[in-house]
Design an enzyme around this catalytic site. Structure first.
Site, PDB file in Angstrom:
ATOM      1  N   THR A 156       0.869  -1.174   0.000  1.00 50.00           N
ATOM      2  CA  THR A 156       0.000   0.000   0.000  1.00 50.00           C
ATOM      3  C   THR A 156       0.905   1.221   0.000  1.00 50.00           C
ATOM      4  OG1 THR A 156      -1.632  -1.183   1.312  1.00 50.00           O
ATOM      5  CG2 THR A 156      -1.849   1.206   1.233  1.00 50.00           C
ATOM      6  N   LYS A 178      -7.754   1.370  -3.038  1.00 51.44           N
ATOM      7  CA  LYS A 178      -7.379   0.923  -1.682  1.00 51.44           C
ATOM      8  C   LYS A 178      -7.538   2.053  -0.661  1.00 51.44           C
ATOM      9  CE  LYS A 178      -5.105  -1.227   1.654  1.00 51.44           C
ATOM     10  NZ  LYS A 178      -5.497  -2.417   2.330  1.00 51.44           N
ATOM     11  N   LYS A 230      -1.665   4.876   8.762  1.00 48.36           N
ATOM     12  CA  LYS A 230      -0.882   5.008   7.519  1.00 48.36           C
ATOM     13  C   LYS A 230      -1.817   5.224   6.325  1.00 48.36           C
ATOM     14  CE  LYS A 230       1.528   2.277   4.126  1.00 48.36           C
ATOM     15  NZ  LYS A 230       2.067   1.004   3.668  1.00 48.36           N
TER      16      LYS A 230
HETATM   17  P1  NAD Z   1       5.964  -5.848   7.294  1.00 45.19           P
HETATM   18  O1  NAD Z   1       6.689  -4.687   7.892  1.00 45.19           O
HETATM   19  O2  NAD Z   1       5.674  -7.051   8.128  1.00 45.19           O
HETATM   20  O3  NAD Z   1       6.742  -6.346   5.960  1.00 45.19           O
HETATM   21  C1  NAD Z   1       7.468  -5.521   5.103  1.00 45.19           C
HETATM   22  C2  NAD Z   1       8.786  -6.221   4.808  1.00 45.19           C
HETATM   23  O4  NAD Z   1       9.529  -5.466   3.847  1.00 45.19           O
HETATM   24  C3  NAD Z   1       9.671  -6.352   6.049  1.00 45.19           C
HETATM   25  O5  NAD Z   1       9.944  -7.723   6.307  1.00 45.19           O
HETATM   26  C4  NAD Z   1      10.928  -5.556   5.698  1.00 45.19           C
HETATM   27  O6  NAD Z   1      12.110  -6.106   6.238  1.00 45.19           O
HETATM   28  C5  NAD Z   1      10.894  -5.638   4.181  1.00 45.19           C
HETATM   29  N1  NAD Z   1      11.708  -4.601   3.545  1.00 45.19           N
HETATM   30  C6  NAD Z   1      11.831  -3.304   3.907  1.00 45.19           C
HETATM   31  N2  NAD Z   1      12.686  -2.679   3.068  1.00 45.19           N
HETATM   32  C7  NAD Z   1      13.122  -3.606   2.184  1.00 45.19           C
HETATM   33  C8  NAD Z   1      14.023  -3.576   1.095  1.00 45.19           C
HETATM   34  N3  NAD Z   1      14.671  -2.441   0.747  1.00 45.19           N
HETATM   35  N4  NAD Z   1      14.241  -4.714   0.403  1.00 45.19           N
HETATM   36  C9  NAD Z   1      13.601  -5.877   0.759  1.00 45.19           C
HETATM   37  N5  NAD Z   1      12.735  -5.963   1.786  1.00 45.19           N
HETATM   38  C10 NAD Z   1      12.503  -4.843   2.488  1.00 45.19           C
HETATM   39  O7  NAD Z   1       4.607  -5.237   6.701  1.00 45.19           O
HETATM   40  P2  NAD Z   1       3.308  -6.052   6.218  1.00 45.19           P
HETATM   41  O8  NAD Z   1       2.318  -6.079   7.319  1.00 45.19           O
HETATM   42  O9  NAD Z   1       3.733  -7.316   5.551  1.00 45.19           O
HETATM   43  O10 NAD Z   1       2.751  -5.027   5.116  1.00 45.19           O
HETATM   44  C11 NAD Z   1       3.323  -4.927   3.816  1.00 45.19           C
HETATM   45  C12 NAD Z   1       2.493  -3.962   2.993  1.00 45.19           C
HETATM   46  O11 NAD Z   1       1.146  -4.451   2.917  1.00 45.19           O
HETATM   47  C13 NAD Z   1       2.397  -2.550   3.574  1.00 45.19           C
HETATM   48  O12 NAD Z   1       2.451  -1.638   2.503  1.00 45.19           O
HETATM   49  C14 NAD Z   1       1.046  -2.540   4.272  1.00 45.19           C
HETATM   50  O13 NAD Z   1       0.490  -1.237   4.337  1.00 45.19           O
HETATM   51  C15 NAD Z   1       0.257  -3.448   3.361  1.00 45.19           C
HETATM   52  N6  NAD Z   1      -0.897  -4.120   4.018  1.00 45.19           N
HETATM   53  C16 NAD Z   1      -0.758  -4.697   5.251  1.00 45.19           C
HETATM   54  C17 NAD Z   1      -1.846  -5.328   5.837  1.00 45.19           C
HETATM   55  C18 NAD Z   1      -1.730  -5.979   7.196  1.00 45.19           C
HETATM   56  O14 NAD Z   1      -2.777  -6.314   7.783  1.00 45.19           O
HETATM   57  N7  NAD Z   1      -0.524  -6.212   7.723  1.00 45.19           N
HETATM   58  C19 NAD Z   1      -3.072  -5.380   5.167  1.00 45.19           C
HETATM   59  C20 NAD Z   1      -3.181  -4.823   3.898  1.00 45.19           C
HETATM   60  C21 NAD Z   1      -2.078  -4.191   3.332  1.00 45.19           C
END
Ligand code: NAD
Length: 287
Positions: A87, A162, A237
């Protein structure tokens, strides 16, 4: 297909595993060194993206997406699908899509709804922006990782859908929490309130499916001490993204702006790491 998967966090890891379990060859990378079942780990993002038919990214925000995109776009061959499921702000989504198109790739912005549970169960909803050709190449992967995908329009349309959806969700959850807090003050039994509202014009997803009042309605984070679920800071966010978008387009969103303030207060005052429906507790504590 040979698939690269970058960002193996709470959402990305189970999504990548679902692709691997469906028989695809998945190579992943995460800066934090996280892994995912069935996924081969590469030494860098560009290594994970090299020689793949499709690359999926699932990253925290637009700035990180832009950095990762600059690294992986040169590593990807023409006609590779570049599917970003993070997102992010619409501007970052469009900027990355433009760079990918210049390199002959098939970019799709495809944020998801459904949370960690949906990612694990493979029941996410994908909202996609990009060309017909790019969407067609990504769709078989959406079918594995999700239950539904909607092609919303050109680049950025998925992110637009979204943030509009989540602005409604933030507002409707606050309205639901306020109504349950008021009902309590009025001496109205919460179960009776649910019985009426869930089949009346006040019904909505926040009441019917994800009721913030403990012990009322179907199982929800309220029944599990408000463990997320969907964490309050992630709601904040998405609301901040909606307000950035409203500002840059000149849209009028006064209730969205107030919802953003309320979630910012909640996150500051102990809401971080709690489900976004725990706002009900904050309202009940305030006299
Ligand atoms: P998270 O923080 O658990 O996962 C993100 C991952 O990206 C982390 O493991 C981090 O180490 C990795 N990362 C960061 N920089 C990086 C780089 N340069 N190279 C490679 N990896 C890198 O977050 P999440 O909960 O998995 O969410 C991911 C996305 O999905 C976000 O944009 C969030 O807004 C969206 N989202 C989350 C949810 C939820 O319920 N968690 C629901 C819908 C959408």
């Amino acid at each position: 297909m040979k698939i690269g998967f970058i960002g193996l966090g709470n959402m990305g890891a189970p999504m990548a595993s679902n692709l691997a379990n469906a028989g695809h060859e998945v190579t992943g990378f995460d800066v934090a060194g996280t892994t995912a079942e069935g996924v081969t780990i590469a030494a860098s993002a560009s290594e994970a993206a090299t020689g793949r038919d499709a690359v999926v990214t699932m990253l925290p925000n637009g700035a990180i997406l832009r950095t990762v995109a600059a690294e992986i776009i040169p590593a990807m061959a023409a006609d590779t699908a570049f599917i970003d499921c993070s997102t992010v702000d619409v501007e970052s989504a469009r900027a990355v899509a433009e760079q990918a198109l210049e390199a002959g790739l098939l970019p799709v912005d495809a944020p998801v709804s459904g949370g960690i549970g949906g990612a694990q169960a493979g029941t996410l909803t994908f909202m996609a922006g990009g060309s017909e050709k790019a969407f067609a190449k990504a769709q078989p992967l959406f079918e594995i990782m999700g239950a539904k995908s909607v092609h919303c329009g050109e680049a950025g349309a998925g992110q637009a859908a979204k943030i509009c959806n989540n602005m409604i969700l933030g507002i409707s959850m606050l309205g639901t929490c306020e109504a349950f807090a008021l009902a309590e003050k009025l001496g109205l039994d919460w179960q009776k309130m649910f019985d009426v509202v869930s089949t009346s014009s006040g019904s909505c997803w926040s009441v019917n499916t994800y009721c913030p009042a403990p012990g009322i309605g179907p199982q929800s984070p309220a029944d599990n001490d408000y463990r997320p679920g969907f964490a309050a800071e992630l709601m904040l966010k998405d609301l901040l993204l909606s307000q950035d978008a409203a500002e840059s387009t000149g849209a009028t969103t006064p209730i969205g702006a107030r919802a953003t303030e309320l979630y910012a207060n909640f996150v500051e005052q102990g809401g971080r790491g709690r489900d976004f429906s725990a706002v009900l507790e904050m309202l009940r504590k305030k006299t």
